[in-house]
Structure formats: C-alpha cells, structure tokens
Write a protein that holds these residues in place. Structure first.
Motif, short mmCIF file in Angstrom:
data_model
loop_
_atom_site.label_atom_id
_atom_site.label_comp_id
_atom_site.label_asym_id
_atom_site.label_seq_id
_atom_site.Cartn_x
_atom_site.Cartn_y
_atom_site.Cartn_z
N GLU A 78 15.59 27.01 59.58
CA GLU A 78 14.68 27.20 60.72
C GLU A 78 15.42 27.32 62.05
O GLU A 78 14.82 27.71 63.06
CB GLU A 78 13.68 26.05 60.79
N ASP A 79 16.70 26.97 62.06
CA ASP A 79 17.50 27.07 63.29
C ASP A 79 18.10 28.46 63.46
O ASP A 79 18.74 28.73 64.48
CB ASP A 79 18.62 26.04 63.28
N THR A 80 17.90 29.34 62.49
CA THR A 80 18.40 30.71 62.60
C THR A 80 17.75 31.39 63.80
O THR A 80 16.52 31.45 63.89
CB THR A 80 18.10 31.50 61.32
N ALA A 81 18.58 31.89 64.70
CA ALA A 81 18.06 32.48 65.94
C ALA A 81 19.21 33.03 66.76
O ALA A 81 20.38 32.75 66.50
CB ALA A 81 17.31 31.43 66.77
N MET A 82 18.85 33.79 67.77
CA MET A 82 19.78 34.14 68.84
C MET A 82 19.68 33.03 69.87
O MET A 82 18.56 32.69 70.31
CB MET A 82 19.42 35.48 69.45
N TYR A 83 20.82 32.48 70.26
CA TYR A 83 20.85 31.38 71.22
C TYR A 83 21.36 31.89 72.57
O TYR A 83 22.39 32.60 72.64
CB TYR A 83 21.74 30.26 70.70
N TYR A 84 20.64 31.48 73.62
CA TYR A 84 20.95 31.93 74.98
C TYR A 84 21.15 30.74 75.89
O TYR A 84 20.42 29.74 75.79
CB TYR A 84 19.79 32.74 75.54
N CYS A 85 22.07 30.86 76.82
CA CYS A 85 22.11 29.86 77.89
C CYS A 85 21.45 30.45 79.13
O CYS A 85 21.36 31.67 79.30
CB CYS A 85 23.52 29.36 78.17
N ARG A 86 20.98 29.56 79.95
CA ARG A 86 20.18 29.94 81.12
C ARG A 86 20.45 28.99 82.26
O ARG A 86 20.66 27.79 82.07
CB ARG A 86 18.69 29.90 80.77
N THR A 87 20.42 29.54 83.48
CA THR A 87 20.37 28.72 84.67
C THR A 87 19.41 29.37 85.66
O THR A 87 19.06 30.54 85.52
CB THR A 87 21.77 28.54 85.30
N GLN A 88 18.97 28.58 86.59
CA GLN A 88 18.07 29.08 87.63
C GLN A 88 18.68 28.77 88.99
O GLN A 88 18.99 27.60 89.29
CB GLN A 88 16.69 28.45 87.52
N ILE A 89 18.86 29.81 89.78
CA ILE A 89 19.47 29.66 91.10
C ILE A 89 18.52 30.25 92.13
O ILE A 89 18.20 31.45 92.08
CB ILE A 89 20.84 30.38 91.15
N LEU A 90 18.07 29.41 93.04
CA LEU A 90 17.16 29.83 94.12
C LEU A 90 15.97 30.62 93.55
O LEU A 90 15.59 31.67 94.07
CB LEU A 90 17.91 30.67 95.16
N GLY A 91 15.42 30.12 92.47
CA GLY A 91 14.22 30.70 91.90
C GLY A 91 14.45 31.88 90.97
O GLY A 91 13.49 32.42 90.41
N THR A 92 15.68 32.29 90.81
CA THR A 92 15.99 33.43 89.93
C THR A 92 16.60 32.92 88.64
O THR A 92 17.55 32.13 88.68
CB THR A 92 16.95 34.40 90.61
N ASP A 93 16.08 33.40 87.52
CA ASP A 93 16.62 33.04 86.21
C ASP A 93 17.79 33.96 85.85
O ASP A 93 17.71 35.19 86.03
CB ASP A 93 15.54 33.19 85.13
N TYR A 94 18.82 33.35 85.30
CA TYR A 94 19.96 34.10 84.79
C TYR A 94 20.16 33.73 83.32
O TYR A 94 20.13 32.54 82.98
CB TYR A 94 21.22 33.80 85.60
N TRP A 95 20.40 34.75 82.51
CA TRP A 95 20.56 34.56 81.07
C TRP A 95 21.86 35.20 80.60
O TRP A 95 22.29 36.22 81.13
CB TRP A 95 19.40 35.23 80.33
N GLY A 96 22.42 34.60 79.56
CA GLY A 96 23.53 35.25 78.90
C GLY A 96 23.02 36.29 77.91
O GLY A 96 21.82 36.48 77.75
#
Length: 116
Positions: free
Chosen positions: A89-107
């Motif tokens: 069930e852990d099979t997936a694409m994994y992404y990291c994320r941060t939010q800077i001044l209201g904007t989301d950034y993803w790998g």
C-alpha cells in the motif's frame, strides 16, 4: 530559483526499508518547514509527514505513523524520509514540498514500489 530534488526511491519487498532524500536549493532551507506527500496510482496525492524548520516537531499521516520517520539536516539543505516495514500500500510516487510566502513548491518525485 527554488529547487527540490528527490532521490532514493526504488523497488523493495514487503517488510523492507528505504530512505528518501530531498535536496533543496534556491532558498534559505533552515527557515521553512518541509513535508513529504505521495500519490498512488488512481488516487489523490496525500500527506505523509511534515517537519518544522528547526526539526523539533513532526507529524505523520496515520497510515505511516510508527513506520516512517521524517528528519532534516539543515547544514545540508536536505530532508529525509526513512521508511520501514514497507507494505504494498506504500507503493507511490513520493514528493517533497515546501511553502514559501504562500507559494507551494514541489519536487519531481521519486518512485517507490513495494512488491513481492
């Protein structure tokens, strides 16, 4: 510009372990919380884990609590996700994320496949 680059994914048998890394650049890493998300085939992207900017507080999705550990090395601008007791069930694409001044950034994501 902000860049997040995940690595460490792969194929593993049930019960196995993997450690994901997310290398950050383009911003002051130590000032921002970081999170991991995942998307399984046919499902919406879901929250996995989050760590505060100092690394002094973490929280997890119920589905991974006790099995996954998020950590960070601010000197290396890197966040990690240690995944133990992996299940299909852990099979997936994994992404990291941060939010800077209201904007989301993803790998771009790293694929984790758990199968026997």
């Amino acid at each position: 510009q902000v860049q997040l680059v995940e690595s460490g994914g792969g194929s593993v048998q049930p019960g196995g372990s993997l450690r994901l890394s997310c290398a950050a650049s383009g911003f002051t890493f130590s000032n921002y919380a970081m999170s991991w998300y995942r998307r399984s085939p046919g499902k919406e992207r879901e929250f996995v884990a989050r760590i505060t900017y100092l690394g002094d507080s973490t929280n997890y999705a119920d589905s991974v609590k006790g099995r996954f550990t998020i950590s960070r090395a601010n000197a290396k601008s890197t966040v990690y996700l240690q995944m133990n007791s992996l299940d299909v069930e852990d099979t997936a694409m994994y992404y990291c994320r941060t939010q800077i001044l209201g904007t989301d950034y993803w790998g771009q994501g790293t694929q984790v496949t758990v199968s026997s």
